[in-house]
Design an enzyme around this catalytic site. Structure first.
Site, PDB file in Angstrom:
ATOM      1  N   HIS A 184       0.859  -1.200   0.000  1.00  0.00           N
ATOM      2  CA  HIS A 184       0.000   0.000   0.000  1.00  0.00           C
ATOM      3  C   HIS A 184       0.887   1.240   0.000  1.00  0.00           C
ATOM      4  CE1 HIS A 184      -3.335   2.541   0.358  1.00  0.00           C
ATOM      5  NE2 HIS A 184      -3.975   2.016   1.387  1.00  0.00           N
ATOM      6  N   TYR A 189      -1.021   7.408   2.993  1.00  0.00           N
ATOM      7  CA  TYR A 189      -0.481   6.633   4.098  1.00  0.00           C
ATOM      8  C   TYR A 189       1.040   6.626   4.012  1.00  0.00           C
ATOM      9  CZ  TYR A 189      -5.357   5.653   4.694  1.00  0.00           C
ATOM     10  OH  TYR A 189      -6.704   5.818   4.880  1.00  0.00           O
TER      11      TYR A 189
END
Ligand code: FNR
Length: 369
Positions: A184, A189
């Site tokens: 990810h 993030y």
């Protein structure tokens, strides 16, 4: 007429997805201390039972403080493997590839679960709520916005710890039996926070130039590729653009994708945004398909996945048929309709095999009675 590519298998190293309609990773905010529950088993299995080619398990934290909310899944300890492996084994019975997205929430961590959004203005999860206010960190000490915690600037020791946590998570994902691993590196993030000049203002070797901002991600990818079996595909989700002036751009994504191909990444899952509240996203059907198309065009050998507002059969067929992407990831439409694959097949007049237990409910196509 030949079978549309959407329903043709796709080879991924030693594995093969039976079709190109895949379930996009979606946080369910239903874990306990990172552990799976019965909810996850039934939730992920339903898509496998109903014909999805691949199911990507939601963003799963490589460290406790790498979760987005206190209710996110985790893979930071060996004890997490058993519950995950139950889901994998069950999905495999239906011929579906099992993927898991591993990540670190960075400065967007320690937030309340989605189910509580709208009940208050701050998204910050307190210690009493299971959050980790004193352990929210990122490349620089700048908050995403007023609703999130202000992170601490990461030390080199913390960077080293995070890199190792990603590698250890990959080892556990393999032990759990997952076929596909997705890193990810999107949506603001941690790994994306390092990539974007809007969130990374470091002055050491992990900030500044393109080379420095991409350093941590490349170290993570190379570390993972050493432990993730050669026969297993490695995906990477990226925010193709920040959609903000002065931010990460599609040109950056193209340059990075070439490097990632050499580092052993097989597929770029092309999402966008999530790192800066000033983003202006032109939300229209298939608005991110252009990014998947550009990766495929400019980086021969790299596969790409398209995601975002894909919800119709003909739309899905065309994306893959026209080579804009090798596969599509579908999120919310699968939440509305777990039989999406069957619905698309029916719409396109394709005779897919239904799961045995459901065969009596199969909608007949005009070609088969
Ligand atoms: C998401 N999304 C998402 N993305 C991701 O990379 N990891 C994740 O864990 C999550 N979690 C998540 C939860 C929920 C409830 C939603 C609706 C979305 C983004 C998702 O994978 C997808 O990229 C977007 O939803 C756009 O695709 P759709 O929904 O328009 O098909």
């Amino acid at each position: 007429s030949p079978l549309p590519k959407l329903f043709q298998p796709l080879k991924l190293r030693g594995f093969e997805a039976k079709n190109r309609i895949w379930v996009s990773p979606m946080c369910m905010y239903s874990a306990q201390d990172g552990f799976t529950t019965d909810f996850h088993l039934s939730h992920y299995s339903q898509f496998a039972i109903r014909g999805a080619g691949l199911v990507m398990v939601e963003a799963t934290g490589v460290l406790p403080e790498g979760r987005i909310s206190p209710n996110c899944l985790g893979i930071w300890q060996d004890e997490h493997v058993e519950g995950l492996s139950r889901i994998v084994n069950h999905m495999h019975k239906y011929g579906t590839l099992a993927g898991i997205q591993i990540g670190h929430g960075g400065r967007k961590g320690s937030t309340i679960p989605l189910q509580l959004y709208g009940t208050r203005s701050s998204l910050r999860a307190s210690k009493e709520e299971g959050g980790w206010p004193e352990n929210v960190y990122g490349p620089s000490a700048e908050a995403y916005d007023d609703a999130h915690y202000k992170p601490k600037e990461m030390t080199i020791e913390q960077i080293n710890k995070v890199r190792q946590a990603f590698v250890d998570a990959a080892i556990r994902a393999d032990k759990a039996g997952f076929d596909v691993l997705e890193i990810h590196s999107a949506h603001g993030y941690l790994l994306f926070e390092f990539l974007s000049p809007l969130s990374n203002h470091r002055t050491d070797e992990y900030g500044g130039s393109f080379e420095n901002r991409t350093r941590l991600l490349l170290e993570v990818v190379r570390g993972i590729r050493q432990v993730w079996p050669h026969s297993k595909p490695l995906f990477l989700r990226i925010s193709s653009t920040d959609w903000v002036e002065g931010g990460w751009t599609m040109d950056d994504t193209k340059v990075l994708s070439k490097i990632l191909l050499n580092a052993g990444v097989d597929l770029i899952d092309c999402s966008s945004a999530g790192n800066d509240p000033r983003q202006k996203i032109p939300l229209t059907p298939g608005y991110q398909v252009q990014f998947a198309q550009q990766v495929k065009q400019e980086v021969p050998g790299m596969l790409s996945g398209a995601v975002g507002l894909i919800s119709k059969g003909e739309q899905a067929r065309q994306i893959v048929e026209d080579d804009l992407a090798d596969a599509i990831f579908v999120g919310r439409e699968f939440l509305r309709n777990p039989s999406f694959v069957y619905s698309v097949a029916h719409e396109l007049g394709i005779n897919v095999k239904w799961n045995n237990q459901y065969e009596r409910g199969r909608l007949k196509t005009k070609y088969s009675f």
